[in-house]
Design an enzyme around this catalytic site. Sequence first.
Site, PDB file in Angstrom:
ATOM      1  N   ASP A  58      31.454 -44.160 -30.276  1.00 49.77           N
ATOM      2  CA  ASP A  58      32.693 -44.879 -29.998  1.00 49.77           C
ATOM      3  C   ASP A  58      32.431 -45.870 -28.865  1.00 49.77           C
ATOM      4  OD1 ASP A  58      35.337 -45.584 -30.311  1.00 49.77           O
ATOM      5  OD2 ASP A  58      36.145 -43.599 -29.893  1.00 49.77           O
ATOM      6  N   GLU A  90      35.234 -46.862 -26.157  1.00 46.44           N
ATOM      7  CA  GLU A  90      36.092 -46.802 -24.967  1.00 46.44           C
ATOM      8  C   GLU A  90      35.484 -45.987 -23.831  1.00 46.44           C
ATOM      9  OE1 GLU A  90      38.960 -47.435 -28.440  1.00 46.44           O
ATOM     10  OE2 GLU A  90      37.173 -46.226 -28.048  1.00 46.44           O
ATOM     11  N   HIS A 128      33.705 -46.950 -33.952  1.00 43.12           N
ATOM     12  CA  HIS A 128      34.737 -47.659 -33.192  1.00 43.12           C
ATOM     13  C   HIS A 128      35.383 -48.770 -34.005  1.00 43.12           C
ATOM     14  CE1 HIS A 128      36.873 -49.420 -29.836  1.00 43.12           C
ATOM     15  NE2 HIS A 128      36.350 -50.599 -30.134  1.00 43.12           N
ATOM     16  N   HIS A 175      36.641 -40.854 -25.649  1.00 46.66           N
ATOM     17  CA  HIS A 175      37.722 -40.950 -24.667  1.00 46.66           C
ATOM     18  C   HIS A 175      38.637 -39.749 -24.804  1.00 46.66           C
ATOM     19  CE1 HIS A 175      40.176 -42.049 -28.116  1.00 46.66           C
ATOM     20  NE2 HIS A 175      39.178 -42.850 -28.457  1.00 46.66           N
ATOM     21  N   HIS A 204      43.816 -42.306 -26.012  1.00 47.99           N
ATOM     22  CA  HIS A 204      44.606 -42.401 -27.233  1.00 47.99           C
ATOM     23  C   HIS A 204      44.021 -41.418 -28.242  1.00 47.99           C
ATOM     24  CE1 HIS A 204      41.239 -45.154 -28.136  1.00 47.99           C
ATOM     25  NE2 HIS A 204      41.472 -44.901 -29.424  1.00 47.99           N
ATOM     26  N   GLU A 232      40.490 -36.967 -30.441  1.00 49.61           N
ATOM     27  CA  GLU A 232      39.410 -37.278 -31.369  1.00 49.61           C
ATOM     28  C   GLU A 232      38.227 -36.328 -31.222  1.00 49.61           C
ATOM     29  OE1 GLU A 232      38.551 -41.508 -31.223  1.00 49.61           O
ATOM     30  OE2 GLU A 232      40.696 -41.949 -31.089  1.00 49.61           O
TER      31      GLU A 232
END
Length: 278
Positions: free
Chosen positions: A8, A10, A60, A103, A115, A134
């Site tokens: 990912d 972030e 991502h 994240h 998020h 996630e």
Amino acid sequence: MKIYISSDMEGCTGVVSAAQADPGGQEYSFGRVMQLHDLDAAVKGAFDGGAERVIVNDAHGSMTNVDISRLGRGVRLVSGSPKLLGMMEEVGGCGGAVFLGYHAMAGTEKAVLDHSYDKQTIYSLSVNGRKMGEAGFNALLAGVQDVPVIAVSGDCALCIEAGSLLGENVETIPVKEGLAHAAALCLPPEESCEKIYAGVKRAAEKLKAGEFSPFTMEAPYVLDVGLANTMQADAASLVPGAVRIAPRALRFETEDALELRRVLYSVIASASAQKGAF
């Protein structure tokens, strides 16, 4: 031994704002550079820890961020979307999984760009009563395919979240400390590279020694999804199997954990059609 890396953005080194992580952002090129920076360290750590093959899933956004020309021999890249298992496509058959640049879940204080999959629709997620983002959800998708999560990297909040859910044996690799949603105290790239390399290498060695077990939960799987508003819940309630349990919350039940991913993304797709609709 085959190591899987779900990559990912972030949670990567130095990334703190949407402008650095969104393809339309003015600083998106910086995010791509730092994703590759962290990925390079993780891949080297995996190989030096005993991996014979590394599978990298670009996890991502559009999932077309990683420049394949920067990857070396022995690496395979899973690129593009949509993919049946999204961030966990091709995890089956691997020995262990690394969550890189991840994240914290939506609603986490002092977590960088927190998020859960879709920042405009998903307010909360839980499976069998356990709140997760996630990292947890993807760990379950890996676990039902007998693949343990061996390492995670991101900010301190993500590392705490992953450690509490997956156990203290998982290698947690913090590369920044969140100060707010879009602010952090960050390690410089040289130091984060050393930490990621060492953490993934150590995790791969522990995996080879048989020190990990997959993250699993007992079926049936009960997925509760909290949405940002009632209009989104109205739309997502049309997804087969949905039960409205609150004005902006839905529940789904299945015996197949992999079905949870299809359900979740059907909810997101339905809810997304209502973004900005009122």
